[in-house]
Scaffold this active site. Structure first.
Site, PDB file in Angstrom:
ATOM      1  N   THR A 276      24.579 -17.337 -23.782  1.00  0.00           N
ATOM      2  CA  THR A 276      26.006 -17.085 -24.055  1.00  0.00           C
ATOM      3  C   THR A 276      26.432 -15.642 -23.784  1.00  0.00           C
ATOM      4  O   THR A 276      27.584 -15.405 -23.442  1.00  0.00           O
ATOM      5  CB  THR A 276      26.342 -17.430 -25.523  1.00  0.00           C
ATOM      6  OG1 THR A 276      25.414 -16.745 -26.362  1.00  0.00           O
ATOM      7  CG2 THR A 276      26.280 -18.912 -25.781  1.00  0.00           C
TER       8      THR A 276
ATOM      9  N   HIS B 281      21.115  -7.814 -36.548  1.00  0.00           N
ATOM     10  CA  HIS B 281      20.370  -6.576 -36.312  1.00  0.00           C
ATOM     11  C   HIS B 281      21.077  -5.404 -36.969  1.00  0.00           C
ATOM     12  O   HIS B 281      21.563  -4.505 -36.301  1.00  0.00           O
ATOM     13  CB  HIS B 281      20.221  -6.319 -34.811  1.00  0.00           C
ATOM     14  CG  HIS B 281      19.354  -7.314 -34.138  1.00  0.00           C
ATOM     15  ND1 HIS B 281      19.698  -7.951 -32.977  1.00  0.00           N
ATOM     16  CD2 HIS B 281      18.154  -7.806 -34.488  1.00  0.00           C
ATOM     17  CE1 HIS B 281      18.743  -8.792 -32.647  1.00  0.00           C
ATOM     18  NE2 HIS B 281      17.802  -8.728 -33.547  1.00  0.00           N
TER      19      HIS B 281
ATOM     20  N   SER C 161      20.761  -3.616 -28.625  1.00  0.00           N
ATOM     21  CA  SER C 161      20.984  -3.439 -27.181  1.00  0.00           C
ATOM     22  C   SER C 161      22.471  -3.510 -26.841  1.00  0.00           C
ATOM     23  O   SER C 161      22.940  -2.767 -25.984  1.00  0.00           O
ATOM     24  CB  SER C 161      20.177  -4.449 -26.363  1.00  0.00           C
ATOM     25  OG  SER C 161      20.528  -5.742 -26.723  1.00  0.00           O
TER      26      SER C 161
ATOM     27  N   HIS D 108      14.494 -13.830 -25.525  1.00  0.00           N
ATOM     28  CA  HIS D 108      15.577 -13.840 -26.521  1.00  0.00           C
ATOM     29  C   HIS D 108      15.529 -15.167 -27.285  1.00  0.00           C
ATOM     30  O   HIS D 108      15.362 -16.224 -26.679  1.00  0.00           O
ATOM     31  CB  HIS D 108      16.926 -13.669 -25.823  1.00  0.00           C
ATOM     32  CG  HIS D 108      18.040 -13.401 -26.782  1.00  0.00           C
ATOM     33  ND1 HIS D 108      18.603 -14.385 -27.555  1.00  0.00           N
ATOM     34  CD2 HIS D 108      18.677 -12.253 -27.112  1.00  0.00           C
ATOM     35  CE1 HIS D 108      19.542 -13.846 -28.318  1.00  0.00           C
ATOM     36  NE2 HIS D 108      19.608 -12.560 -28.066  1.00  0.00           N
TER      37      HIS D 108
ATOM     38  N   GLU E 287      17.765 -17.048 -28.500  1.00  0.00           N
ATOM     39  CA  GLU E 287      18.713 -18.076 -28.037  1.00  0.00           C
ATOM     40  C   GLU E 287      18.154 -18.787 -26.796  1.00  0.00           C
ATOM     41  O   GLU E 287      18.238 -20.014 -26.666  1.00  0.00           O
ATOM     42  CB  GLU E 287      20.067 -17.447 -27.700  1.00  0.00           C
ATOM     43  CG  GLU E 287      21.065 -18.497 -27.215  1.00  0.00           C
ATOM     44  CD  GLU E 287      22.322 -17.899 -26.605  1.00  0.00           C
ATOM     45  OE1 GLU E 287      22.744 -16.813 -27.012  1.00  0.00           O
ATOM     46  OE2 GLU E 287      22.871 -18.540 -25.685  1.00  0.00           O
TER      47      GLU E 287
ATOM     48  N   CYS F 222      31.443 -10.451 -33.784  1.00  0.00           N
ATOM     49  CA  CYS F 222      32.134 -11.544 -33.090  1.00  0.00           C
ATOM     50  C   CYS F 222      32.309 -12.713 -34.062  1.00  0.00           C
ATOM     51  O   CYS F 222      31.808 -12.689 -35.191  1.00  0.00           O
ATOM     52  CB  CYS F 222      31.306 -11.987 -31.892  1.00  0.00           C
ATOM     53  SG  CYS F 222      29.670 -12.539 -32.396  1.00  0.00           S
TER      54      CYS F 222
END
Ligand code: SF4
EC number: 1.17.7.4
Length: 281
Positions: free
Chosen positions: A162, A40, A219, A122, A124, A12
């Site tokens: 997000t 990752h 994931s 996570h 974030e 992205c």
């Protein structure tokens, strides 16, 4: 054999930006580390290490001149710890994540209890929680509607990881509505993940086989594999082009390719090349 890449596949905007900044740091020749693996994807992490950009797993391990903050962002405390080590910071926090961090802090400053919707462990989400907690201790994290505390009371400010699914957010909001709670929403969902999934789903229904590229532990790649294999049983999850097996594509006329968020373009291109040039009957 026709090989078609999904209209949205692979890294992205935020991941591409982080990779660009890391490549630029490598070219500068200044000793640089990323705080945690940049993405990752072991091949990319190894490639960066070979160019002199290593990994520090915590601020205490920072030993170079520069540190790159990943697209997930960091907590205010971690940022301060890095600053105290006197190294330069290259901030690759995705602008969408920065916006979510600012929103979490501002909602707390307005005196609202901040509800962070996202996966608790996570990085974030840890960051969003910490930015809100830098102002107030009235912060809760809920990975779904069932985790909303029974004693929650308004005014609330809702901020979202997000990469959360929109359906999950809507479920949380409908529970808040049902309980008559007063809230404002900062909709910080980034559509990169859902756009990639829709494109993979669409492509899988038009081809004889699908190849999903991405880390075996990723994931978001596993989710892409699940989506595609539900439509096309001949779906193969690979991390690198050398995992492709010619016999898997015997008799295929059209093969689709998609890739998870941490897959750089050159790996996608190499997979397409192998399929279309080396496996073509
Ligand atoms: S998924 Fe969206 S928010 Fe996350 S790094 Fe990519 S562009 Fe940024």
């Amino acid at each position: 054999m026709e090989v078609i890449t999904a209209s949205c596949a692979g890294a992205c905007y935020g991941v591409k930006r982080a990779l660009r900044l890391a490549e630029r740091a490598a070219e500068s020749g200044r000793p640089t580390q990323t705080l945690g693996p940049l993405i990752h994807n072991p091949q990319v992490v190894d490639r960066l290490a070979a160019k002199g950009v290593g990994v520090a797993n915590a601020p205490a391990e920072v030993s170079g001149e520069c540190v790159i903050i990943r697209s997930h962002g960091v907590t205010p405390q971690v940022r301060q710890d890095i600053e105290e080590r006197g190294v330069s910071i290259i901030d690759a926090t995705c602008p969408h994540v920065l916006r979510a961090q600012r929103a979490a802090k501002e909602l707390a400053e307005e005196g609202r209890t901040v509800v962070v919707v996202g996966e608790k462990s996570h990085p974030e989400v840890e960051g969003l929680r910490a930015w809100a907690e830098s102002v107030s201790d009235r912060v809760v994290v809920a990975s779904d509607a069932s985790e909303l505390p029974a004693d929650l009371h308004g005014p609330l400010g809702v901020v979202v990881q997000t990469t959360q699914r929109r359906a999950m957010l809507e479920d949380v909001l409908s529970k808040l509505d049902a309980r008559g709670l007063d809230y404002v929403l900062e909709d910080t969902i980034c559509n990169a993940t859902s756009t990639r999934q829709s494109a993979a789903e669409e492509l899988a229904s038009t081809v004889d086989a699908m190849v999903v590229i991405g880390g075996h532990n990723s994931s978001n790649t596993t989710r892409l594999y699940e989506i595609c294999s539900a439509i096309s049983p001949r779906t193969f999850h690979i991390e690198t082009p050398d995992e492709l097996k010619r016999e898997d594509f015997a008799g295929c006329k059209r093969v689709g390719v998609t890739a998870g968020a941490s897959t750089p373009d050159d790996i996608i291109q190499e997979v397409v090349r192998v399929l279309s040039e080396e496996f073509d009957a």
